[in-house]
Design a protein around this motif. Sequence first.
Motif, PDB file in Angstrom:
ATOM      1  N   TYR A 151       0.865  -1.323  -0.063  1.00 10.28           N
ATOM      2  CA  TYR A 151       0.261   0.063   0.157  1.00 10.28           C
ATOM      3  C   TYR A 151       0.847   1.345  -0.031  1.00 10.28           C
ATOM      4  CZ  TYR A 151      -3.273   3.457   1.970  1.00 10.28           C
ATOM      5  OH  TYR A 151      -3.829   4.748   2.222  1.00 10.28           O
ATOM      6  N   ASN A 155       1.782   4.186  -2.804  1.00  7.39           N
ATOM      7  CA  ASN A 155       1.557   5.467  -2.629  1.00  7.39           C
ATOM      8  C   ASN A 155       2.915   6.320  -3.041  1.00  7.39           C
ATOM      9  OD1 ASN A 155      -1.099   5.625  -2.099  1.00  7.39           O
ATOM     10  ND2 ASN A 155      -0.446   5.209   0.157  1.00  7.39           N
ATOM     11  N   GLU A 156       3.920   5.760  -2.888  1.00  2.67           N
ATOM     12  CA  GLU A 156       5.183   6.253  -3.092  1.00  2.67           C
ATOM     13  C   GLU A 156       5.480   6.347  -4.619  1.00  2.67           C
ATOM     14  OE1 GLU A 156       6.941   7.780  -1.253  1.00  2.67           O
ATOM     15  OE2 GLU A 156       6.604   6.671   0.862  1.00  2.67           O
ATOM     16  N   LEU A 158       3.156   6.619  -6.693  1.00  2.00           N
ATOM     17  CA  LEU A 158       2.418   7.686  -7.497  1.00  2.00           C
ATOM     18  C   LEU A 158       2.742   8.937  -7.175  1.00  2.00           C
ATOM     19  CD1 LEU A 158      -1.192   6.527  -5.733  1.00  2.00           C
ATOM     20  CD2 LEU A 158      -0.897   6.731  -8.342  1.00  2.00           C
ATOM     21  N   VAL A 166       3.132   1.489  -9.753  1.00  4.91           N
ATOM     22  CA  VAL A 166       1.666   1.590  -8.966  1.00  4.91           C
ATOM     23  C   VAL A 166       0.761   0.355  -9.540  1.00  4.91           C
ATOM     24  CG1 VAL A 166      -0.350   3.006  -8.940  1.00  4.91           C
ATOM     25  CG2 VAL A 166       1.657   4.114  -9.126  1.00  4.91           C
ATOM     26  N   ALA A 187      -8.032   1.345  -2.217  1.00  7.51           N
ATOM     27  CA  ALA A 187      -7.064   1.875  -2.873  1.00  7.51           C
ATOM     28  C   ALA A 187      -6.313   1.213  -3.973  1.00  7.51           C
ATOM     29  CB  ALA A 187      -5.847   2.114  -1.826  1.00  7.51           C
ATOM     30  N   ASN A 191      -6.442   2.372  -7.833  1.00  6.63           N
ATOM     31  CA  ASN A 191      -5.276   2.780  -8.280  1.00  6.63           C
ATOM     32  C   ASN A 191      -4.716   1.853  -9.401  1.00  6.63           C
ATOM     33  OD1 ASN A 191      -4.287   5.093  -6.997  1.00  6.63           O
ATOM     34  ND2 ASN A 191      -4.373   3.927  -5.103  1.00  6.63           N
ATOM     35  N   GLU A 228     -12.405   8.042   2.171  1.00 10.52           N
ATOM     36  CA  GLU A 228     -11.347   7.956   1.160  1.00 10.52           C
ATOM     37  C   GLU A 228     -12.000   6.716   0.106  1.00 10.52           C
ATOM     38  OE1 GLU A 228      -6.866   6.390   0.375  1.00 10.52           O
ATOM     39  OE2 GLU A 228      -7.750   6.173   2.173  1.00 10.52           O
TER      40      GLU A 228
END
Length: 298
Positions: A151, A155-156, A158, A166, A187, A191, A228
Amino acid sequence: LKLEPLSADLMLNKAETYVVMGRTDDAVSTLHDLQDLLPDEIEGYTSEAQILLDADRADDALAVLERVQHRFPDDAALMILRAKALNNLARYEEAFEMANKALTAEGLAGGTKSEAQLQQSIALAGLGKFEDAAAVLEDSAKEGNAAESYYMLMNEALVLQQYPKVLEAAENVLALEGDVPDRIKAAAHFNRAFAIEKTEGIDAAQEAYGDAALYLRRITIAQPGLYEVYAYRVLSHKALGQYDEAVDIADYLISLDVTAAASYALKSDVLRAKGDYAEADKLRARVLQLDPNFQFGE
């Protein structure tokens, strides 16, 4: 407890029950009683610190951990919690050093090592070293706590706009067996579709966005408090060209909190995609009125 007043397990269970009831202060008070009775029971301190962190009281949590560091100077779990508290306070250099120290501490097993690496990666990201953070997370996923590691890696990636990574991280989450938190699965579903759009185009991503929208709807029915996930629903419907559905969900979010700038920004984004630029601009002005420092995303 009347029968077994020195039972650490019973006192810890009592504190956990207070947390479930939303009585944080009573939980902390119970743990203070435990600490007074059994000062060498480390869970009395780690539990208090975790409860305070969950209550967004990182300063108080850090104070607890620093107060007892002399009693357990080499304990990895305490160091990881200190790193977490320092990260929450944006004291990233100190957090990185503490996470590094935890990685060489006693009692470091696979899961504990993964937790230390997670805090290390958060500190690196806070320092702007995103590629280094991603490298740490790749190692962390192999050690345990794979869902959280993938997860954060997602995010990193992205942030770095590395959309193939991703996609890889999202698919790794969705391939995991066992109990994966809904927020992480949600998420990953969104994503995955977003990464396909970025690498192959919006047409290629339509099926993935459709799958995401269905999954996210199921999650919000079961757990209506996950903001979210609602936001992902708005963006998924927008990507599918289902603007009315997206606006309806954005309006619902606004109704929950009329001061939340992010909800107006979501609706503005949908209206802009729909071609209603005048109304979108009005909402953008409202966003900046609520939060002058708001950063509009893509």
